[in-house]
Scaffold this active site. Structure first.
Site, PDB file in Angstrom:
ATOM      1  N   TYR A 256       0.855  -1.197   0.000  1.00  0.00           N
ATOM      2  CA  TYR A 256       0.000   0.000   0.000  1.00  0.00           C
ATOM      3  C   TYR A 256       0.887   1.243   0.000  1.00  0.00           C
ATOM      4  CZ  TYR A 256      -3.595  -3.348   1.582  1.00  0.00           C
ATOM      5  OH  TYR A 256      -4.429  -4.424   1.716  1.00  0.00           O
TER       6      TYR A 256
ATOM      7  N   PRO B  88     -15.106  -4.800   2.967  1.00  0.00           N
ATOM      8  CA  PRO B  88     -16.393  -5.332   3.424  1.00  0.00           C
ATOM      9  C   PRO B  88     -17.609  -4.574   2.894  1.00  0.00           C
ATOM     10  CG  PRO B  88     -15.295  -4.127   5.189  1.00  0.00           C
ATOM     11  CD  PRO B  88     -14.296  -4.261   4.083  1.00  0.00           C
TER      12      PRO B  88
ATOM     13  N   GLY C  65     -16.417   0.453  -0.779  1.00  0.00           N
ATOM     14  CA  GLY C  65     -17.218   1.650  -0.530  1.00  0.00           C
ATOM     15  C   GLY C  65     -18.571   1.642  -1.212  1.00  0.00           C
TER      16      GLY C  65
ATOM     17  N   GLY D 157     -21.793   1.530   0.711  1.00  0.00           N
ATOM     18  CA  GLY D 157     -22.072   2.705   1.537  1.00  0.00           C
ATOM     19  C   GLY D 157     -23.030   3.669   0.854  1.00  0.00           C
TER      20      GLY D 157
HETATM   21  N1  NAP Z   1      -5.867  -8.472   1.504  1.00  0.00           N
HETATM   22  C1  NAP Z   1      -6.156  -7.806   0.422  1.00  0.00           C
HETATM   23  O1  NAP Z   1      -5.824  -8.221  -0.686  1.00  0.00           O
HETATM   24  C2  NAP Z   1      -6.913  -6.522   0.531  1.00  0.00           C
HETATM   25  C3  NAP Z   1      -7.440  -5.901  -0.613  1.00  0.00           C
HETATM   26  C4  NAP Z   1      -8.158  -4.713  -0.453  1.00  0.00           C
HETATM   27  C5  NAP Z   1      -8.318  -4.156   0.812  1.00  0.00           C
HETATM   28  N2  NAP Z   1      -7.777  -4.770   1.898  1.00  0.00           N
HETATM   29  C6  NAP Z   1      -7.950  -4.232   3.252  1.00  0.00           C
HETATM   30  O2  NAP Z   1      -9.323  -3.964   3.485  1.00  0.00           O
HETATM   31  C7  NAP Z   1      -9.497  -2.634   3.945  1.00  0.00           C
HETATM   32  C8  NAP Z   1     -10.827  -2.066   3.495  1.00  0.00           C
HETATM   33  O3  NAP Z   1     -10.965  -2.259   2.118  1.00  0.00           O
HETATM   34  P1  NAP Z   1     -11.448  -1.141   1.068  1.00  0.00           P
HETATM   35  O4  NAP Z   1     -10.978   0.194   1.453  1.00  0.00           O
HETATM   36  O5  NAP Z   1     -11.101  -1.719  -0.247  1.00  0.00           O
HETATM   37  O6  NAP Z   1     -13.027  -1.271   1.129  1.00  0.00           O
HETATM   38  P2  NAP Z   1     -14.230  -0.850   2.078  1.00  0.00           P
HETATM   39  O7  NAP Z   1     -13.826  -0.824   3.482  1.00  0.00           O
HETATM   40  O8  NAP Z   1     -15.334  -1.714   1.622  1.00  0.00           O
HETATM   41  O9  NAP Z   1     -14.563   0.608   1.561  1.00  0.00           O
HETATM   42  C9  NAP Z   1     -13.784   1.718   1.849  1.00  0.00           C
HETATM   43  C10 NAP Z   1     -14.423   2.905   1.178  1.00  0.00           C
HETATM   44  O10 NAP Z   1     -15.729   3.091   1.719  1.00  0.00           O
HETATM   45  C11 NAP Z   1     -15.951   4.434   2.084  1.00  0.00           C
HETATM   46  N3  NAP Z   1     -16.741   4.392   3.331  1.00  0.00           N
HETATM   47  C12 NAP Z   1     -16.339   4.009   4.559  1.00  0.00           C
HETATM   48  N4  NAP Z   1     -17.354   4.059   5.431  1.00  0.00           N
HETATM   49  C13 NAP Z   1     -18.417   4.495   4.743  1.00  0.00           C
HETATM   50  C14 NAP Z   1     -19.753   4.773   5.101  1.00  0.00           C
HETATM   51  N5  NAP Z   1     -20.197   4.584   6.332  1.00  0.00           N
HETATM   52  N6  NAP Z   1     -20.605   5.207   4.133  1.00  0.00           N
HETATM   53  C15 NAP Z   1     -20.177   5.396   2.862  1.00  0.00           C
HETATM   54  N7  NAP Z   1     -18.909   5.146   2.455  1.00  0.00           N
HETATM   55  C16 NAP Z   1     -18.047   4.713   3.396  1.00  0.00           C
HETATM   56  C17 NAP Z   1     -14.578   5.033   2.277  1.00  0.00           C
HETATM   57  O11 NAP Z   1     -14.589   6.366   1.857  1.00  0.00           O
HETATM   58  P3  NAP Z   1     -14.396   7.574   2.912  1.00  0.00           P
HETATM   59  O12 NAP Z   1     -12.944   7.743   3.039  1.00  0.00           O
HETATM   60  O13 NAP Z   1     -15.108   8.684   2.223  1.00  0.00           O
HETATM   61  O14 NAP Z   1     -15.060   7.140   4.181  1.00  0.00           O
HETATM   62  C18 NAP Z   1     -13.661   4.183   1.388  1.00  0.00           C
HETATM   63  O15 NAP Z   1     -13.424   4.770   0.149  1.00  0.00           O
HETATM   64  C19 NAP Z   1      -8.295  -1.883   3.363  1.00  0.00           C
HETATM   65  O16 NAP Z   1      -7.995  -0.724   4.086  1.00  0.00           O
HETATM   66  C20 NAP Z   1      -7.207  -2.915   3.456  1.00  0.00           C
HETATM   67  O17 NAP Z   1      -6.634  -2.890   4.753  1.00  0.00           O
HETATM   68  C21 NAP Z   1      -7.086  -5.947   1.770  1.00  0.00           C
END
Ligand code: NAP
Length: 385
Positions: A112, A261, A265, A268
């Protein structure tokens, strides 16, 4: 951190929850019950108390067990792949707010940034080591700070990455070190054996793997017990329910950490066909599920969540997270955010309890809508088992 401030913020959060529930739930109040899960204690040393206002869950079993807050925090999007990257001070402040609210599990990875996400996590959370946990991941090759697109999980590389992550995270031991993607050129037994050695040396406390199949999990676990599998899992991507991954986790006592999850996003409800992603630092424009056409079609799923939530005083984000949490007590989602309002909204998920019948009704209503677009493009798909 100022404990005084922490208490008042937590007090505010509690009353905000009560007021929010009262205003938004209305006649359907009886459907919303306060969560009954006990608040977990957090081992702290005197003088630097970490509040434990969230329920806890345990990932893994036996020596591999890892007690964490029931919701974690994905740090990735603060610097990588999610378009809006606030300045470092703001990110640090938000991470401290999360600690203050009882989040004890923070997730980052070497890739990252690369590197700057681990650096951020280290700078913000290093002072809380031993009290909160920053998990990280190796495997994607990074040379001179740049991703090569190749995998490298050779033993000597894992060792080097481990040393570098320890430095960036400002800690002496990585609480949970994941292999980020499997490496076709390195047998999983060699990866597990290297991690076992790093554990003996006290540099790694637990380990996990991402996006691997059930057979790989068995082979790895036989050499060195796994604490968690981290793979994509949410209402729009449920492969782990049918490909044997959740079954093998249940059988072997391994925890599961659903990444993205809220489908990056989308669940959301704030992204739609008009959303412009920063093509220089957001991978969503490369994903078939995030084309304007796919988002227009898939927004029907968000509408289902919104309608369902309206009757219960819950947002679509809370339903997306709550649905994962009710699946198994050993599941700990790691939503990411750059906003305090979203952090609070997401943590408030833990204040709601729906009956199994209600969750099933929601699940069936979502499953009736076909998902448009694959989660990954062909190149990214090759990296997952
Ligand atoms: N192991 C892997 O291969 C892998 C791959 C991808 C991700 N990950 C991990 O999973 C974590 C989360 O994944 P992700 O960021 O892809 O997806 P996510 O948690 O599903 O979505 C994050 C996005 O949702 C928005 N969000 C958060 N809370 C919200 C709400 N209550 N209402 C509306 N929008 C909301 C955020 O924007 P705002 O900033 O505007 O809140 C952000 O852009 C990452 O940080 C990483 O640590 C792991």
């Amino acid at each position: 951190m100022n404990t005084q401030q922490g208490i008042s913020r937590r007090g505010f959060l509690k009353s905000a929850v009560a007021v929010g529930a009262a205003i938004s739930v209305g006649p359907a109040l009886e459907k919303v019950e306060a969560a009954t899960m006990p608040a977990g204690g957090n081992s702290t040393s005197a003088g630097n108390e970490i509040p434990s206002s969230l329920p806890h869950r345990t990932l893994g079993t036996g020596k591999a067990a890892f007690e964490v807050s029931a919701l974690g925090f994905g740090v990735m999007g603060m610097t990588y792949n999610r378009s809006q990257h606030p300045d470092k001070k703001q990110c640090i402040r938000l991470l401290h707010e999360a600690v203050d609210r009882g989040v004890t599990l923070f997730d980052t990875a070497i890739i990252y940034g690369p590197l700057n996400n681990e650096e951020l996590a280290g700078e913000a959370l290093g002072e809380f080591r031993g009290k909160v946990s920053v998990t990280t991941k190796f495997g994607h090759e990074v040379i001179d700070g740049k991703a090569t697109g190749r995998q490298d999980s050779r033993p000597e590389t894992i060792r080097r990455y481990c040393e570098e992550s320890l430095r960036r995270l400002r800690t002496e031991a990585i609480p949970l070190f994941y292999q980020h993607r499997f490496d076709r050129n390195t047998p999983v037994e060699d990866v597990a054996g290297t991690i076992a050695d790093l554990m003996k040396e006290g540099k790694v406390l637990r380990w996990g793997m991402c996006e691997v199949n059930a057979d790989t999990i068995r082979r790895a676990h036989a050499v060195c017990p796994l604490t968690a599998i981290q793979s994509e899992y949410h209402l729009m991507h449920r492969a782990v329910e049918t490909n044997g991954v959740l079954d093998v986790c249940r059988e072997l006592g391994i925890g599961f950490v659903p990444y993205s999850p809220m489908n990056r996003g989308f669940l959301g409800g704030e992204l739609n066909e008009y959303t412009q992603f920063d093509t220089a630092n957001d991978n969503r424009h490369t994903l078939p599920r995030f084309t304007p056409e796919a988002m227009r079609a898939n927004y029907r799923i968000v509408n289902v969540l919104q309608r369902f939530g309206r009757e219960r005083g819950m947002t679509s984000a809370q339903l997306a997270l709550g649905w994962l949490l009710q699946k198994e007590p050993w599941i700990v989602p790691i939503p990411g955010t750059t906003k305090l309002s979203h952090l609070e909204e997401n943590l408030r998920t833990l204040d709601f309890t729906l009956s199994p019948e209600e969750w099933k009704r929601l699940e069936d209503a979502v499953a009736a809508i076909p998902v448009t677009g694959d989660r990954y493009n062909a190149e990214q798909q090759k990296q997952v088992q």
